[in-house]
Design a protein around this motif. Structure first.
Motif, PDB file in Angstrom:
ATOM      1  N   UNK A  90       0.985  -1.131  -0.034  1.00  0.00           N
ATOM      2  CA  UNK A  90      -0.167   0.088   0.088  1.00  0.00           C
ATOM      3  C   UNK A  90       0.889   1.194   0.028  1.00  0.00           C
ATOM      4  N   UNK A  91       0.993   1.921  -1.076  1.00  0.00           N
ATOM      5  CA  UNK A  91       1.843   2.961  -1.250  1.00  0.00           C
ATOM      6  C   UNK A  91       1.117   4.168  -1.067  1.00  0.00           C
ATOM      7  N   UNK A  92       1.563   5.061  -0.105  1.00  0.00           N
ATOM      8  CA  UNK A  92       0.801   6.211   0.372  1.00  0.00           C
ATOM      9  C   UNK A  92       1.490   7.344   0.487  1.00  0.00           C
ATOM     10  N   UNK A  93       1.716   7.979  -0.573  1.00  0.00           N
ATOM     11  CA  UNK A  93       2.927   9.298  -0.299  1.00  0.00           C
ATOM     12  C   UNK A  93       2.010  10.594  -0.535  1.00  0.00           C
ATOM     13  N   UNK A  94       1.983  11.532   0.167  1.00  0.00           N
ATOM     14  CA  UNK A  94       3.057  11.890   1.230  1.00  0.00           C
ATOM     15  C   UNK A  94       2.654  11.212   2.824  1.00  0.00           C
ATOM     16  N   UNK A  95       1.169  10.707   2.851  1.00  0.00           N
ATOM     17  CA  UNK A  95       0.882  10.308   4.054  1.00  0.00           C
ATOM     18  C   UNK A  95       1.615   8.974   4.627  1.00  0.00           C
ATOM     19  N   UNK A  96       2.770   9.073   4.894  1.00  0.00           N
ATOM     20  CA  UNK A  96       3.494   7.562   4.973  1.00  0.00           C
ATOM     21  C   UNK A  96       2.903   6.679   6.231  1.00  0.00           C
ATOM     22  N   UNK A  97       2.055   7.128   7.057  1.00  0.00           N
ATOM     23  CA  UNK A  97       1.866   6.484   8.353  1.00  0.00           C
ATOM     24  C   UNK A  97       0.754   5.203   7.891  1.00  0.00           C
ATOM     25  N   UNK A  98       0.079   5.621   6.532  1.00  0.00           N
ATOM     26  CA  UNK A  98      -0.766   4.532   6.106  1.00  0.00           C
ATOM     27  C   UNK A  98      -0.090   3.376   5.225  1.00  0.00           C
ATOM     28  N   UNK A  99       1.235   3.858   4.972  1.00  0.00           N
ATOM     29  CA  UNK A  99       1.843   2.992   4.183  1.00  0.00           C
ATOM     30  C   UNK A  99       2.030   1.488   4.624  1.00  0.00           C
ATOM     31  N   UNK A 100       1.919   0.309   3.774  1.00  0.00           N
ATOM     32  CA  UNK A 100       2.113  -0.868   4.252  1.00  0.00           C
ATOM     33  C   UNK A 100       3.135  -1.753   3.430  1.00  0.00           C
ATOM     34  N   UNK A 101       4.126  -1.989   3.956  1.00  0.00           N
ATOM     35  CA  UNK A 101       5.290  -2.732   3.218  1.00  0.00           C
ATOM     36  C   UNK A 101       5.503  -4.056   3.818  1.00  0.00           C
ATOM     37  N   UNK A 102       5.815  -5.001   2.849  1.00  0.00           N
ATOM     38  CA  UNK A 102       6.122  -6.255   3.458  1.00  0.00           C
ATOM     39  C   UNK A 102       7.344  -6.680   2.927  1.00  0.00           C
ATOM     40  N   UNK A 103       8.228  -7.287   3.955  1.00  0.00           N
ATOM     41  CA  UNK A 103       9.546  -7.661   4.079  1.00  0.00           C
ATOM     42  C   UNK A 103       9.779  -9.071   3.958  1.00  0.00           C
TER      43      UNK A 103
END
Lengths: 272, 272
Positions: free
Chosen positions: A253-266
């Motif tokens: 979930x790519x959410x720029x500029x509101x990075x708090x809602x970004x979801x990244x899987x490692x």
DNA sequence: TTGCTCCTCACGTCACGTGAGGTGGC
DNA sequence: TTGCTCCTCACGTCACGTGAGGTGGC
């Protein structure tokens, strides 16, 4: 002739167990009283019951036991069953030992007060994916090196793909550290599914084959993910896995500029 | 927002699993469409799901997991759970390893073609019993030494008990091999339950405390039971137990002269 | 119109444990 | 008459898998 209670006591099982074995036809009472329904067992049946209990103790199912005793427990068939059970129990033991290492790895992470909750970490099979990506060499991890890749080069890739009629999926990156150099190759691009990708200079299309990965999900900014990454590597090592490929990042979930809602899987590919 | 299918694919679980987690209140969809009932998940829920899967992988039940995540997975509580699971898994491993030795012992008995079907052998807790017995020293096992004990002395014990108003239960014998002599002490008598036994010269009343025994049932004549006894001892040793007391014989069904219907239980006390 | 995804029941799994409610012999 | 044993249902266990039968959007 023994009543069900006496027979149960002698054999060391519950009366419910004896009734159950009667129900499933594994060991029926020698006599059942017509009017009262009382079950009576012959002492000779104690040997039969022992045989059933011995097989049950080895973890053989009642169905299997029924077939086995119906055939008079032929040595060949018994040998086969025992060998099979031997393999199954061995597998169960090693699965439990693996599990034990994973528990230990979580405890270890707790002890060292890792910022990162390794308890969010899971081992799974990654989905196969096909990505169109560019490759940029950087000197080191850390946002001052990585950010430019995303901010300068990635938008151009997006544009190129869209102009070629390709619909980009989620963003994917993987980090390669070639032997013999200190460079880090950042491969970054987009999932393209099964779409045909026309030739674009500097753009490579690869299949990431499905593989066993250790995966964790990160929410929020990508600043300071180095700690998370390190904790993940430590967890992998403590839990008895072995790193088996380049680490990946899936920008779910790519959410720029509101990075708090970004979801990244490692994801880090692993093997035993 | 992802459909249940997409969310399942990303996480690597079945849609049924997601529905189940919704049912039990472990992970409810971020949104459920009013008219269609379609479930939609937020990508942020992927982290929650990962946490659930990680805990499940350690063998923690869904109920426990629900409590844990409801409390925000406090470090202390998590540590406690993990320690508990560590102990449980360790116990499971060692139980399986014991089982594995028992399987191997049966296979070993099969290989050497033991007459005796060790597969009738079971480990159980013997019932406590109280017996009134006489003690006779013999030179060796074998019917020429043992039979006289049963034929000459035992009937007199029966008579003495009955004359004293005691109702004898089943016959019981145990064989003691005192250190420093080659004699074998045959203790043989009758179960007397909780009946008071008046003093009779040469008659001793003892409690046989309940203990873990390896037990097998023999039908028919008592001639040639030495092979059975030896196979039993071999099974005990191969399966990783240790002999922990004198061997016993329980004459569950006494049938003289028609010995074919006789039922005898052999018990050897064991420990790990 | 044909696939595809999604939906809601509801049974099956495995070997009994655990009541509930009732009966017959000492 | 009071315990004790035995009886027959029948639900619960644990985490879903697996149909069955049906619906809504591309």
């Amino acid at each position: 002739m023994l009543s069900i209670g006496d027979f149960a006591r002698v054999a060391g099982v519950s009366t419910r167990t004896l009734r159950h074995y009667g129900e499933v036809g594994l060991l029926v009472p020698a006599r059942v009283d017509d009017s009262s329904g009382y079950r009576y067992y012959d002492l000779a049946q104690l040997a039969d019951l022992h045989r059933i209990l011995a097989l049950r103790d080895l973890g053989i199912g009642l169905d299997e036991i029924r077939k086995l005793v119906a055939d008079g427990v032929p040595a060949e068939q018994l040998r086969g069953m025992l060998r099979l059970r031997q393999a199954e129990i061995t597998a169960a033991v090693s699965a439990d030992e693996d599990r034990l290492r994973r528990v230990a790895a979580h405890l270890d992470a707790l002890e060292r007060g890792d910022e990162v909750r390794t308890i969010d970490t899971v081992v799974k099979n990654s989905e196969p994916s096909r990505i169109a990506h560019i490759t940029i060499a950087v000197q080191a991890y850390g946002s001052e090196h990585i950010n430019p890749v995303f901010e300068l080069h990635l938008p151009r890739l997006w544009e190129a793909l869209v102009n070629s009629g390709v619909e980009p999926g989620i963003g994917v990156a993987y980090y390669e550290e070639p032997k013999g150099t200190d460079d880090i190759l950042v491969h970054v691009g987009y999932d393209v599914g099964s779409q045909a990708v026309p030739h674009v200079p500097g753009v490579t299309t690869v299949e990431l084959p499905p593989t066993e990965v250790v995966s964790t999900v990160h929410r929020g900014s990508m600043q300071e993910v180095t700690d998370l990454f390190e904790a993940l590597v430590r967890w992998i090592e403590t839990s008895g896995y072995r790193i088996n490929g380049w680490p990946r990042e899936l920008y779910r979930h790519w959410a720029i500029p509101d990075e708090t809602h970004q979801v990244t899987e490692f994801q880090i590919p692993v093997a035993r």
